[in-house]
Design a protein around this motif. Sequence first.
Motif, PDB file in Angstrom:
ATOM      1  N   SER A  76      39.529  50.718  63.168  1.00 34.38           N
ATOM      2  CA  SER A  76      40.073  49.638  64.161  1.00 34.38           C
ATOM      3  C   SER A  76      39.051  48.950  64.807  1.00 34.38           C
ATOM      4  O   SER A  76      37.913  49.154  64.913  1.00 34.38           O
ATOM      5  N   ARG A 135      48.073  58.319  70.946  1.00 34.22           N
ATOM      6  CA  ARG A 135      48.204  57.347  70.091  1.00 34.22           C
ATOM      7  C   ARG A 135      47.027  57.114  69.076  1.00 34.22           C
ATOM      8  O   ARG A 135      47.207  56.784  68.115  1.00 34.22           O
ATOM      9  N   ARG A 138      47.514  59.491  66.331  1.00 36.69           N
ATOM     10  CA  ARG A 138      48.270  58.979  65.365  1.00 36.69           C
ATOM     11  C   ARG A 138      47.730  57.771  64.593  1.00 36.69           C
ATOM     12  O   ARG A 138      47.844  57.583  63.216  1.00 36.69           O
ATOM     13  N   SER A 139      46.851  57.057  64.917  1.00 33.92           N
ATOM     14  CA  SER A 139      46.150  55.760  64.134  1.00 33.92           C
ATOM     15  C   SER A 139      45.236  56.573  63.308  1.00 33.92           C
ATOM     16  O   SER A 139      45.104  56.002  62.212  1.00 33.92           O
ATOM     17  N   HIS A 142      47.345  57.594  60.417  1.00 31.47           N
ATOM     18  CA  HIS A 142      47.962  56.278  59.668  1.00 31.47           C
ATOM     19  C   HIS A 142      46.970  55.635  58.833  1.00 31.47           C
ATOM     20  O   HIS A 142      47.299  55.505  57.657  1.00 31.47           O
ATOM     21  N   LEU A 143      45.563  55.755  59.402  1.00 31.79           N
ATOM     22  CA  LEU A 143      44.616  55.319  58.103  1.00 31.79           C
ATOM     23  C   LEU A 143      44.423  56.418  57.148  1.00 31.79           C
ATOM     24  O   LEU A 143      44.068  55.680  56.119  1.00 31.79           O
ATOM     25  N   ARG A 145      46.696  57.972  55.580  1.00 27.15           N
ATOM     26  CA  ARG A 145      47.605  57.767  54.725  1.00 27.15           C
ATOM     27  C   ARG A 145      47.266  56.333  53.899  1.00 27.15           C
ATOM     28  O   ARG A 145      47.434  56.168  52.651  1.00 27.15           O
ATOM     29  N   ILE A 146      46.593  55.176  54.638  1.00 32.95           N
ATOM     30  CA  ILE A 146      46.425  54.308  54.160  1.00 32.95           C
ATOM     31  C   ILE A 146      45.140  54.196  52.952  1.00 32.95           C
ATOM     32  O   ILE A 146      45.465  53.710  51.869  1.00 32.95           O
ATOM     33  N   GLN A 158      47.798  47.185  53.955  1.00 31.18           N
ATOM     34  CA  GLN A 158      48.251  47.703  55.140  1.00 31.18           C
ATOM     35  C   GLN A 158      47.162  47.263  56.131  1.00 31.18           C
ATOM     36  O   GLN A 158      47.331  47.384  57.443  1.00 31.18           O
ATOM     37  N   CYS A 159      45.894  47.185  56.031  1.00 28.90           N
ATOM     38  CA  CYS A 159      44.823  47.213  56.724  1.00 28.90           C
ATOM     39  C   CYS A 159      44.981  45.888  57.461  1.00 28.90           C
ATOM     40  O   CYS A 159      44.959  45.661  58.882  1.00 28.90           O
ATOM     41  N   ARG A 162      47.989  46.065  59.996  1.00 29.23           N
ATOM     42  CA  ARG A 162      47.645  46.795  61.005  1.00 29.23           C
ATOM     43  C   ARG A 162      46.582  46.196  62.024  1.00 29.23           C
ATOM     44  O   ARG A 162      46.787  46.267  63.116  1.00 29.23           O
ATOM     45  N   GLU A 230      53.174  43.838  53.057  1.00 36.73           N
ATOM     46  CA  GLU A 230      53.525  45.344  53.361  1.00 36.73           C
ATOM     47  C   GLU A 230      53.986  45.972  51.994  1.00 36.73           C
ATOM     48  O   GLU A 230      53.853  46.678  51.614  1.00 36.73           O
TER      49      GLU A 230
END
Length: 238
Positions: A76, A135, A138-139, A142-143, A145-146, A158-159, A162, A230
């Motif tokens: 991030s 949160r 969760r991020s 998410h990463l 999964r990416i 996706q990056c 995001r 996406e």
Amino acid sequence: MNLDEFFAREAFINSEFSSLQREVLVELFGHGHIRNFRTEEFVYLQEDEPSCVYFVVSGHIRLSYLLEDGTPILFSVLPAGESFGELGVFDGGGHAEMATAIGDSSVLAIPQATLFGLFENYGELEKVLGRTVARRYRSYMHLSRILGLKSLAGRLSQCLVRLADVLGDRVEYNGREVLQIGPYLTQTDLGLMARGARGNVNRTLKAWEAEGWIAMDHRRILILERNSLENAAFTDDY
């Protein structure tokens, strides 16, 4: 620090902390102190003992972590108004990531002891911190999964989406408003986030530019066709 200007930051408005009453925010921020950092200077290292929760006042902060084999992963980039360092403070363990300044940056550091002391008078503050940690977790998921996507194009697309959402920078381009990823983020950074070599990242970006999905202008990346980006997660064309 001008609190009214800070509270008006989009990143702060979108954070859990914006739900607190103003008197709580004034009390919280009144116990903080400003720390200034030069580019690439560490705010803290992974596994450092947490001592503060931080808010970005100016500049940008890069959050990343090292895998067991020493591979760095950037997950991030935080703009002014965002908080960080909450996870270590909340669970009492070492920091799960390292925080680094991108360019000259300043942060507001609120000591852990002060934060816990305020919990006694402002119970909602503890709930907000918990939601912020959730949160952040969760991020991380998410990463994960990416990073599990098969192709670099899928991971990179996706990056980009995001990052654009987190940074929230908007500019006018050819008569319409689009999201941008600013010049402070390099293609090397994108490679660290999408798990790809810089050269391959560059070739993929140029292919997308030729398709009209993005535009690259003065080291900025402008998101022109979000849906196409996406959908790139589901194809190996690039």
